[in-house]
Design a protein around this motif. Structure first.
Motif, short mmCIF file in Angstrom:
data_model
loop_
_atom_site.label_atom_id
_atom_site.label_comp_id
_atom_site.label_asym_id
_atom_site.label_seq_id
_atom_site.Cartn_x
_atom_site.Cartn_y
_atom_site.Cartn_z
N UNK A 80 0.82 -1.21 0.00
CA UNK A 80 0.00 0.00 0.00
C UNK A 80 0.86 1.26 0.00
N UNK A 81 0.54 2.17 -0.89
CA UNK A 81 1.35 3.38 -1.03
C UNK A 81 1.34 4.24 0.22
N UNK A 82 0.28 4.14 1.04
CA UNK A 82 0.18 4.94 2.25
C UNK A 82 0.67 4.19 3.49
N UNK A 83 1.39 3.08 3.28
CA UNK A 83 1.93 2.34 4.43
C UNK A 83 2.82 3.27 5.25
N UNK A 84 2.65 3.22 6.58
CA UNK A 84 3.41 4.08 7.49
C UNK A 84 4.68 3.35 7.88
N UNK A 128 9.43 8.18 10.37
CA UNK A 128 8.20 7.54 9.90
C UNK A 128 7.43 8.46 8.95
N UNK A 129 6.97 7.89 7.86
CA UNK A 129 6.19 8.65 6.88
C UNK A 129 5.47 7.65 5.98
N UNK A 130 4.64 8.16 5.10
CA UNK A 130 4.00 7.29 4.12
C UNK A 130 5.04 6.79 3.13
N UNK A 131 4.91 5.54 2.73
CA UNK A 131 5.89 4.92 1.86
C UNK A 131 6.07 5.69 0.56
N UNK A 132 4.98 6.18 -0.02
CA UNK A 132 5.12 6.85 -1.31
C UNK A 132 5.85 8.18 -1.22
N UNK A 133 6.04 8.70 -0.02
CA UNK A 133 6.80 9.93 0.14
C UNK A 133 8.26 9.72 -0.24
N UNK A 134 8.77 8.50 -0.12
CA UNK A 134 10.17 8.22 -0.44
C UNK A 134 10.47 8.58 -1.89
N UNK A 149 -6.52 0.88 7.80
CA UNK A 149 -6.36 1.71 6.61
C UNK A 149 -6.59 3.18 6.94
N UNK A 150 -6.72 3.51 8.21
CA UNK A 150 -7.01 4.90 8.60
C UNK A 150 -6.21 5.29 9.85
N UNK A 151 -4.93 4.93 9.86
CA UNK A 151 -4.06 5.31 10.97
C UNK A 151 -3.81 6.81 10.93
N UNK A 152 -4.00 7.51 12.03
CA UNK A 152 -3.79 8.95 12.09
C UNK A 152 -2.33 9.25 12.37
N UNK A 153 -1.68 10.01 11.48
CA UNK A 153 -0.27 10.32 11.62
C UNK A 153 -0.02 11.79 11.28
N UNK A 154 1.21 12.24 11.49
CA UNK A 154 1.58 13.61 11.14
C UNK A 154 1.52 13.82 9.63
N UNK A 206 -2.99 7.13 7.21
CA UNK A 206 -2.04 6.18 6.62
C UNK A 206 -2.51 4.75 6.88
N UNK A 207 -1.79 3.80 6.28
CA UNK A 207 -2.08 2.38 6.44
C UNK A 207 -1.11 1.77 7.45
N UNK A 208 -1.65 1.09 8.45
CA UNK A 208 -0.83 0.39 9.44
C UNK A 208 -0.68 -1.05 8.99
N UNK A 209 0.54 -1.43 8.61
CA UNK A 209 0.78 -2.81 8.20
C UNK A 209 0.70 -3.74 9.40
#
Length: 342
Positions: A117-121, A134-140, A299-304, A308-311
């Motif tokens: 998932x692209x929004x994986x934290x 820590x960030x969303x995977x697609x930010x990389x 699929x709705x983890x609250x982050x900065x 995001x998605x919590x694996x």
């Protein structure tokens, strides 16, 4: 109408990256499944000439091992982007819509395509102005392009890659029409948010325009984005099955319209030879291409960084170990994937 007035004008470039990536990946494996001979050699060289080559992996690349390319297993990274420019370098600042790990088995007769998932934290290493953390995977992808995305994914999965591809340009409806439509069997009812169209649970014959509309549904699909991923997998499988059933793989020239546009969508790692990939994957049949998604708990983890998605750390760790050990097919058999929303 399917969408607002600009829908038809935007064309493929406005489509989600997961569509682009899977379309191109399908095309790659169809090329790999072509019959041997001069016609195949000519086509491969033609498509090789239409692809771009860039440095995509950087330090995440597995050292070249000729024996590995002869006997497997192999791991490829597939990214999808909304790029508008001709170069991978133009992707900096953008986020990858699709992130997939493609595992070819030791015998090079099976492929497992694992969607992350692209929004994986996850932990994203420092790059550019990003200090790491820590960030969303697609930010990389936005922070450091494909090489940084590969570095981040290797850190997450423990998998080093033998090659990488970026998909940035193709057309799903043209590919469906090129095989004269597809038959898709849906395990739930899907209602279009672009028209009054409803696909009831069961089997449906779709042309290119309808297949595109179906694949773009998210709000009225069980599981939201995960349901949309599942639906596009159904369409991609249907294309592969239609091609195989009608004998197109035995007549390379019939595939030209299907593959030429997809080939232009590819940016390939400079160390990845398309002809070499054809040789190692020539025995992979459509029915031996399996799709999976990394297990998650929320699929709705609250982050900065936003929602995001919590694996599922434990199951994801097991899955990645199975990829590294070339036992992913057995792992999936023991851990069947659930339907989205179930």
């Amino acid at each position: 109408m399917l969408d607002p007035p600009n829908h038809r004008r935007k064309g493929f470039r406005s489509r989600p990256g997961w569509q682009k990536a899977l379309i191109v990946l399908l095309a790659m494996f169809l090329v790999c499944g072509l019959s041997a001979g001069i016609a195949t050699y000519v086509l491969v060289n033609r498509y090789e000439g239409k692809t771009q080559h860039e440095e995509l992996l950087g330090p995440a690349a597995e050292p070249k091992d000729e024996q590995r390319w002869k006997s497997g297993p192999l791991d490829l990274l597939l990214l999808g982007s909304d790029d508008r420019g001709p170069s991978e370098r133009a992707y900096l600042g953008q986020r990858s819509d699709t992130i997939m790990l493609v595992h070819l088995s030791k015998n090079l007769d099976h492929a497992t395509i694992v969607s992350i998932p692209r929004d994986s934290y996850v932990n994203v290493p420092p790059a550019g102005s990003w200090r790491g953390g820590m960030n969303k995977l697609n930010a990389a992808f936005a922070f450091g392009g494909a090489p940084h995305a590969a570095k981040t994914i290797t850190g997450l999965t423990g998998v080093k890659f033998d090659g990488a591809l970026i998909a940035n340009f193709a057309s799903i409806n043209r590919m469906v029409d090129a095989v004269d439509g597809v038959r898709v069997c849906i395990p739930y009812t899907v209602r279009s948010t672009f028209s009054e169209k409803v696909w009831e649970k069961g089997c449906h014959d779709l042309d290119g325009v309808e297949a595109e509309e179906f694949m773009r549904q998210r709000k009225a699909v069980p599981g939201g984005d995960f349901g949309r991923i599942h639906d596009q997998q159904l369409v991609v499988k249907a294309i592969a099955e239609k091609v195989a059933a009608e004998g197109m793989l035995q007549n390379p020239f019939r595939l030209d319209a299907l593959l030429s546009t997809a080939a232009e969508a590819l940016t390939i790692d400079k160390n990845l030879d398309l002809k070499e990939l054809v040789l190692v994957a020539k025995n992979i049949k459509p029915e031996n291409i399996k799709f999976a998604t990394v297990p998650y708990t929320s699929a709705s983890l609250k982050t900065h960084a936003g929602s995001a998605v919590k694996l599922d750390d434990a199951k994801a760790k097991e899955m990645f170990a199975a990829v590294r050990d070339d036992t992913i097919q057995e792992w999936l058999a023991a851990h069947p994937q659930k339907l989205p929303g179930s």
